[in-house]
Design a protein around this motif. Structure first.
Motif, PDB file in Angstrom:
ATOM      1  N   THR A 128       0.864  -1.173   0.000  1.00  0.00           N
ATOM      2  CA  THR A 128       0.000   0.000   0.000  1.00  0.00           C
ATOM      3  C   THR A 128       0.908   1.232   0.000  1.00  0.00           C
ATOM      4  N   ASP A 129       0.307   2.397  -0.039  1.00  0.00           N
ATOM      5  CA  ASP A 129       1.103   3.623  -0.032  1.00  0.00           C
ATOM      6  C   ASP A 129       1.696   3.922   1.340  1.00  0.00           C
ATOM      7  N   LYS A 130       1.268   3.192   2.375  1.00  0.00           N
ATOM      8  CA  LYS A 130       1.747   3.465   3.734  1.00  0.00           C
ATOM      9  C   LYS A 130       2.378   2.267   4.440  1.00  0.00           C
ATOM     10  N   THR A 131       2.242   1.063   3.877  1.00  0.00           N
ATOM     11  CA  THR A 131       2.732  -0.139   4.560  1.00  0.00           C
ATOM     12  C   THR A 131       3.589  -1.008   3.642  1.00  0.00           C
ATOM     13  N   THR A 132       4.491  -1.745   4.256  1.00  0.00           N
ATOM     14  CA  THR A 132       5.299  -2.737   3.541  1.00  0.00           C
ATOM     15  C   THR A 132       4.482  -4.015   3.401  1.00  0.00           C
ATOM     16  N   MET A 133       4.744  -4.759   2.337  1.00  0.00           N
ATOM     17  CA  MET A 133       4.080  -6.046   2.136  1.00  0.00           C
ATOM     18  C   MET A 133       5.108  -7.032   1.589  1.00  0.00           C
ATOM     19  N   VAL A 134       5.063  -8.255   2.112  1.00  0.00           N
ATOM     20  CA  VAL A 134       5.929  -9.333   1.629  1.00  0.00           C
ATOM     21  C   VAL A 134       5.031 -10.485   1.192  1.00  0.00           C
ATOM     22  N   HIS A 135       5.319 -11.027   0.014  1.00  0.00           N
ATOM     23  CA  HIS A 135       4.592 -12.223  -0.418  1.00  0.00           C
ATOM     24  C   HIS A 135       5.546 -13.242  -1.002  1.00  0.00           C
ATOM     25  N   MET A 136       5.127 -14.497  -0.930  1.00  0.00           N
ATOM     26  CA  MET A 136       5.808 -15.561  -1.636  1.00  0.00           C
ATOM     27  C   MET A 136       5.085 -15.697  -2.973  1.00  0.00           C
ATOM     28  N   ALA A 137       5.823 -15.584  -4.062  1.00  0.00           N
ATOM     29  CA  ALA A 137       5.267 -15.732  -5.403  1.00  0.00           C
ATOM     30  C   ALA A 137       5.689 -17.092  -5.950  1.00  0.00           C
ATOM     31  N   ILE A 138       4.708 -17.878  -6.368  1.00  0.00           N
ATOM     32  CA  ILE A 138       4.966 -19.206  -6.907  1.00  0.00           C
ATOM     33  C   ILE A 138       4.358 -19.246  -8.308  1.00  0.00           C
ATOM     34  N   GLN A 139       5.170 -19.603  -9.289  1.00  0.00           N
ATOM     35  CA  GLN A 139       4.647 -19.714 -10.642  1.00  0.00           C
ATOM     36  C   GLN A 139       5.356 -20.833 -11.387  1.00  0.00           C
ATOM     37  N   GLU A 140       4.635 -21.398 -12.353  1.00  0.00           N
ATOM     38  CA  GLU A 140       5.215 -22.433 -13.202  1.00  0.00           C
ATOM     39  C   GLU A 140       5.675 -21.839 -14.510  1.00  0.00           C
ATOM     40  N   SER A 141       6.711 -22.397 -15.065  1.00  0.00           N
ATOM     41  CA  SER A 141       7.167 -22.027 -16.398  1.00  0.00           C
ATOM     42  C   SER A 141       6.368 -22.822 -17.419  1.00  0.00           C
ATOM     43  N   ASN A 142       6.169 -22.221 -18.595  1.00  0.00           N
ATOM     44  CA  ASN A 142       5.499 -22.954 -19.665  1.00  0.00           C
ATOM     45  C   ASN A 142       6.520 -23.821 -20.401  1.00  0.00           C
ATOM     46  N   ASP A 143       6.111 -24.429 -21.507  1.00  0.00           N
ATOM     47  CA  ASP A 143       7.004 -25.320 -22.253  1.00  0.00           C
ATOM     48  C   ASP A 143       8.223 -24.607 -22.814  1.00  0.00           C
ATOM     49  N   ASN A 144       8.145 -23.267 -22.955  1.00  0.00           N
ATOM     50  CA  ASN A 144       9.273 -22.479 -23.464  1.00  0.00           C
ATOM     51  C   ASN A 144      10.149 -21.925 -22.341  1.00  0.00           C
ATOM     52  N   GLY A 145       9.844 -22.286 -21.090  1.00  0.00           N
ATOM     53  CA  GLY A 145      10.622 -21.811 -19.958  1.00  0.00           C
ATOM     54  C   GLY A 145      10.231 -20.426 -19.476  1.00  0.00           C
ATOM     55  N   GLU A 146       9.142 -19.868 -20.006  1.00  0.00           N
ATOM     56  CA  GLU A 146       8.693 -18.521 -19.616  1.00  0.00           C
ATOM     57  C   GLU A 146       7.726 -18.616 -18.443  1.00  0.00           C
ATOM     58  N   ASN A 147       7.837 -17.659 -17.509  1.00  0.00           N
ATOM     59  CA  ASN A 147       6.904 -17.650 -16.386  1.00  0.00           C
ATOM     60  C   ASN A 147       6.220 -16.301 -16.171  1.00  0.00           C
ATOM     61  N   VAL A 148       6.612 -15.263 -16.921  1.00  0.00           N
ATOM     62  CA  VAL A 148       5.977 -13.951 -16.772  1.00  0.00           C
ATOM     63  C   VAL A 148       6.057 -13.193 -18.096  1.00  0.00           C
ATOM     64  N   ASN A 149       5.051 -12.381 -18.349  1.00  0.00           N
ATOM     65  CA  ASN A 149       5.015 -11.498 -19.512  1.00  0.00           C
ATOM     66  C   ASN A 149       4.791 -10.084 -18.980  1.00  0.00           C
ATOM     67  N   TRP A 150       5.845  -9.276 -18.949  1.00  0.00           N
ATOM     68  CA  TRP A 150       5.760  -7.921 -18.407  1.00  0.00           C
ATOM     69  C   TRP A 150       5.069  -6.984 -19.391  1.00  0.00           C
ATOM     70  N   LEU A 151       4.216  -6.113 -18.849  1.00  0.00           N
ATOM     71  CA  LEU A 151       3.452  -5.163 -19.653  1.00  0.00           C
ATOM     72  C   LEU A 151       3.770  -3.744 -19.188  1.00  0.00           C
ATOM     73  N   GLU A 152       2.820  -2.821 -19.321  1.00  0.00           N
ATOM     74  CA  GLU A 152       3.064  -1.415 -19.001  1.00  0.00           C
ATOM     75  C   GLU A 152       3.092  -1.150 -17.499  1.00  0.00           C
ATOM     76  N   LYS A 153       3.626   0.018 -17.159  1.00  0.00           N
ATOM     77  CA  LYS A 153       3.669   0.468 -15.764  1.00  0.00           C
ATOM     78  C   LYS A 153       2.257   0.682 -15.225  1.00  0.00           C
ATOM     79  N   VAL A 154       2.104   0.479 -13.917  1.00  0.00           N
ATOM     80  CA  VAL A 154       0.886   0.868 -13.215  1.00  0.00           C
ATOM     81  C   VAL A 154       1.063   2.339 -12.892  1.00  0.00           C
ATOM     82  N   SER A 155       0.201   3.182 -13.421  1.00  0.00           N
ATOM     83  CA  SER A 155       0.339   4.621 -13.188  1.00  0.00           C
ATOM     84  C   SER A 155       0.025   4.946 -11.728  1.00  0.00           C
ATOM     85  N   ASP A 156       0.487   6.110 -11.272  1.00  0.00           N
ATOM     86  CA  ASP A 156       0.154   6.546  -9.912  1.00  0.00           C
ATOM     87  C   ASP A 156      -1.356   6.649  -9.742  1.00  0.00           C
TER      88      ASP A 156
END
Length: 166
Positions: A128-156
């Protein structure tokens, strides 16, 4: 008494690497990655806004396809919009944060919450804009070894406006 003996004998076989048929486990062994042996990575600005840090936990080792990391977001930090070809699970381990699916309302998450994001769903997550946050992120890779597709920035504006649709 016979049931207890069978359970103890089976347990001893399992923990000593022997099967019930007298075989020894030789093809693969467990791998220990001790805490402190993996370097923390400051997240690159090209995929995050604000300060975020990744503590890698494990990477997929074939035939496994899942990897995981703990990610710490300081107040105001968040990921860019992104998708995962095989989905993602987030386990909030401390603090309070926000998650949002494209076209949906921003949701507040707390330690103990679990978010399961299906494959291909555009989303972001962070502190949030006032608190820290920690998460465990778990994801699988696809057959090409990819696990994320980055897109545009989240605006303010997107980040700070709860409940506004994109």
């Amino acid at each position: 008494m016979m049931i207890r003996f069978t359970y103890v004998a089976a347990s001893l076989l399992f923990f000593t690497g022997m099967s019930a048929y007298g075989e020894t486990a030789t093809s693969a062994q467990m791998k220990l990655s001790q805490t402190g042996s993996r370097a923390t990575i400051a997240e690159p600005a090209d995929h995050f806004t604000g300060r975020a840090y990744i503590d890698p936990l494990f990477s997929p080792v074939a035939p496994q396809r899942a990897g995981a990391a703990n990610v710490t977001f300081v107040p105001g930090a968040r990921s860019d919009w992104h998708t995962h070809p095989s989905g993602q699970t987030l386990v909030i381990t401390s603090g309070t944060g926000w998650v949002q699916e494209w076209g949906g309302e921003r949701k507040t998450v707390h330690a103990g919450d679990v978010i399961q994001c299906p494959p291909g769903v555009k989303h972001w997550h962070g502190a949030t804009d006032k608190t820290t946050m920690v998460h465990m992120a778990i994801q699988e890779s696809n057959d090409n070894g990819e696990n994320v597709n980055w897109l545009e920035k989240v605006s303010d504006k997107q980040y700070l406006q709860a409940g506004e649709h994109q």
